[in-house]
Write an enzyme that holds these catalytic residues in place. Structure first.
Site, PDB file in Angstrom:
ATOM      1  N   THR A  71       0.592  -1.403  -0.105  1.00 52.55           N
ATOM      2  CA  THR A  71      -0.202   0.580  -0.449  1.00 52.55           C
ATOM      3  C   THR A  71       0.902   1.128   0.444  1.00 52.55           C
ATOM      4  O   THR A  71       0.713   2.103  -0.363  1.00 52.55           O
ATOM      5  CB  THR A  71      -1.223  -0.289   1.098  1.00 52.55           C
TER       6      THR A  71
ATOM      7  N   ASN B 128      -4.878  -9.590  -8.256  1.00 54.12           N
ATOM      8  CA  ASN B 128      -5.262  -9.841  -6.796  1.00 54.12           C
ATOM      9  C   ASN B 128      -6.672 -11.142  -7.154  1.00 54.12           C
ATOM     10  O   ASN B 128      -6.626 -12.138  -5.947  1.00 54.12           O
ATOM     11  CB  ASN B 128      -5.308  -9.461  -6.013  1.00 54.12           C
TER      12      ASN B 128
ATOM     13  N   HIS C  97       4.834  -9.960   2.872  1.00 49.98           N
ATOM     14  CA  HIS C  97       4.195 -11.397   3.324  1.00 49.98           C
ATOM     15  C   HIS C  97       3.288 -11.970   1.825  1.00 49.98           C
ATOM     16  O   HIS C  97       2.310 -12.797   2.552  1.00 49.98           O
ATOM     17  CB  HIS C  97       2.913 -10.194   4.173  1.00 49.98           C
TER      18      HIS C  97
ATOM     19  N   SER D 268       5.315  -6.361  -1.707  1.00 52.45           N
ATOM     20  CA  SER D 268       4.608  -6.366  -0.442  1.00 52.45           C
ATOM     21  C   SER D 268       5.560  -8.156  -0.133  1.00 52.45           C
ATOM     22  O   SER D 268       4.877  -8.828  -0.326  1.00 52.45           O
ATOM     23  CB  SER D 268       3.544  -6.583  -0.305  1.00 52.45           C
TER      24      SER D 268
ATOM     25  N   CYS E 106      -9.438  -7.338   0.979  1.00 56.86           N
ATOM     26  CA  CYS E 106     -10.048  -6.938   1.277  1.00 56.86           C
ATOM     27  C   CYS E 106     -11.508  -6.220   1.669  1.00 56.86           C
ATOM     28  O   CYS E 106     -11.966  -5.547   2.140  1.00 56.86           O
ATOM     29  CB  CYS E 106      -9.122  -5.114   1.576  1.00 56.86           C
TER      30      CYS E 106
HETATM   31  C1  LIG Z   1      -2.402  -6.299  -5.679  1.00 51.38           C
HETATM   32  C2  LIG Z   1      -2.180  -5.625  -4.476  1.00 51.38           C
HETATM   33  N1  LIG Z   1      -1.433  -4.382  -4.045  1.00 51.38           N
HETATM   34  C3  LIG Z   1      -1.510  -3.663  -2.898  1.00 51.38           C
HETATM   35  C4  LIG Z   1      -2.019  -5.073  -1.814  1.00 51.38           C
HETATM   36  C5  LIG Z   1      -1.682  -4.338  -0.774  1.00 51.38           C
HETATM   37  O1  LIG Z   1      -0.281  -4.280  -0.041  1.00 51.38           O
HETATM   38  P1  LIG Z   1       0.157  -4.712   1.411  1.00 51.38           P
HETATM   39  O2  LIG Z   1      -1.369  -5.226   2.013  1.00 51.38           O
HETATM   40  O3  LIG Z   1       1.442  -5.247   1.474  1.00 51.38           O
HETATM   41  O4  LIG Z   1      -0.638  -2.975   1.800  1.00 51.38           O
HETATM   42  C6  LIG Z   1      -2.205  -6.048  -1.679  1.00 51.38           C
HETATM   43  C7  LIG Z   1      -2.643  -6.363  -1.016  1.00 51.38           C
HETATM   44  O5  LIG Z   1      -3.743  -7.136  -1.302  1.00 51.38           O
HETATM   45  C8  LIG Z   1      -2.365  -6.823  -3.349  1.00 51.38           C
HETATM   46  O6  LIG Z   1      -3.126  -7.510  -3.885  1.00 51.38           O
END
Ligand SMILES: Cc1ncc(COP(=O)(O)O)c(C=O)c1O
Length: 384
Positions: free
Chosen positions: A73, A152, A202, A200, A326
């Site tokens: 993010t 995602n 995780h 990211s 989310c």
């Molecule tokens: C495509 C995508 N971008 C950004 C994010 C956000 O990443 P973070 O959880 O490390 O803030 C996610 C997390 O679900 C994601 O799937």
């Protein structure tokens, strides 16, 4: 608690043992602040720079192009807001797509309120963005293009190299959210030809709360966070040394896994897909060929809201998702599926099963059986 099968790896992954072991000394013995000049600081700084070098190597970048952040993010926000600020902060045109993650979409929404104009490209039914559409959308005042590497919700992998080439020919900065792709498919910044790329930890068995913004020299955007001037002035805040060490270790491990057992995860995914597609009313979403190796996503005709399916699976010990993490608790249809031309009713029946190397073929078979049982139980009308 009965045994659980984790099939929600696009939401987050289990921290790898190797990453955890590598991180522990930087919580315990070597807890120093990398900015300090005494021996604790020196050791912490060494670990941080080593993590940066290892991360850069896997991502096909220079160490000086890697900036540690708090996650995907922040990296997305920094890339987009940074370029907007770099270009005067008072307007300009940005191109993106309706299928992006909210970390991109909500940032763009805010910028629209600040005088920026946006064009959202429409993906096709498989979630692909056309380079020709991108070419047509670029205007003389276009300052940035932001298009994700892999989605995602559907697992569709974009042809980022081609999209970035279009941007480069028109001299427009190109950002890609590679949060779902990095650690799962080869991501080489230099080869892709992108200016900015978000990662990211995780999402590939690294720790939560740490990520990377790759910024090709001299494309580093102005900082989002101001303060002590860490990360060579790019990102203030005491560095998350254990996090950076964990990220680098997990990323190397993920790259090694794909090298050593190519196709292993795809075989599990493909069995899951073929088994589930035998269920009446089930259809695959996303690109059947260019998709993430562990990603299986579907819509089910006639079951109403798929949260019921996800709840039944949970009772059977299977952890799945009705879309993106989310929006999992919301009753809204996925904006990604809507952007691909699914009706709200179709999109509400979506199920996402995302596997990792920790899943087995027996688990895949069990998941198929339970999805079949649950789908039949929740069918409200015959599939057409
Ligand atoms: C495509 C995508 N971008 C950004 C994010 C956000 O990443 P973070 O959880 O490390 O803030 C996610 C997390 O679900 C994601 O799937």
């Amino acid at each position: 608690m009965p045994p659980r099968i984790y099939a929600d790896n696009a939401a987050t992954t289990r921290l790898s043992e190797k990453a955890l072991e590598a991180m522990l000394p930087y919580f315990r013995e070597e807890f120093g602040n990398p900015s300090a000049i005494h021996s604790y600081g020196v050791e912490a700084k060494k670990a941080l720079e080593d993590a940066r070098r290892r991360t850069a190597k896997v991502l096909g970048a220079l160490s000086t192009e890697i900036f540690f952040t708090s996650g995907g993010t922040e990296s997305d926000n920094w890339a987009i807001r940074g370029v907007a600020e770099q270009k005067g902060g008072k307007g300009g045109h940005i191109v993106s797509s309706r299928a992006e993650h909210n970390a991109v979409l909500k940032t763009l929404e805010k910028l629209e309120g600040e005088g920026f104009e946006t064009t959202y490209l429409e993906p096709d039914r498989l979630g692909r963005i056309s380079p020709e559409d991108l070419e047509r959308s670029i205007r003389p005042d276009t300052i940035l293009i932001s298009l994700m590497t892999a989605n995602n919700v559907t697992g569709t992998i974009q042809n980022v190299k081609e999209l970035a080439r279009v941007a480069s020919l028109r001299r427009v900065a190109f950002h890609t959210d590679a949060v779902q792709a990095a650690g799962h498919v080869p991501v080489n910044c230099r080869d892709l030809g992108v200016d900015l790329l978000s990662v990211s930890a995780h999402k590939f068995h690294g720790p939560k709360g740490v990520g990377v913004l790759y910024a090709k020299i001299p494309r580093l955007p102005p900082p989002l966070l101001t303060g002590g001037g860490q990360e060579r002035g790019g990102r203030s805040g005491t560095e998350n040394v254990p996090g950076a060490v964990g990220l680098a270790t997990a990323l190397e491990e993920a790259a090694e896994r794909t090298r050593e057992a190519p196709g292993a995860l795809e075989a599990l995914r493909d069995r899951l897909i073929s088994g589930i597609l035998e269920i009446e009313g089930a259809a695959l979403t996303g690109d059947p060929v260019n998709r993430l190796p562990g990603h299986a996503s579907f819509v089910f005709e006639g079951i109403g809201h798929s949260a019921r399916l996800v709840n039944s699976l949970n009772e059977a010990g299977i952890c799945a998702s009705s879309g993106s993490a989310c929006s999992a608790s919301s009753q809204e249809a996925s904006h990604v599926l809507l952007s691909m031309g699914y009706s709200p009713r179709e999109a509400l029946g979506s199920l996402r099963l995302t596997l990792s190397h920790e899943n087995t073929m027996e688990e895949a078979e069990f998941i198929i059986e339970k999805v079949r049982e649950s789908a039949l139980r929740h069918r409200t009308r015959p599939a057409t």
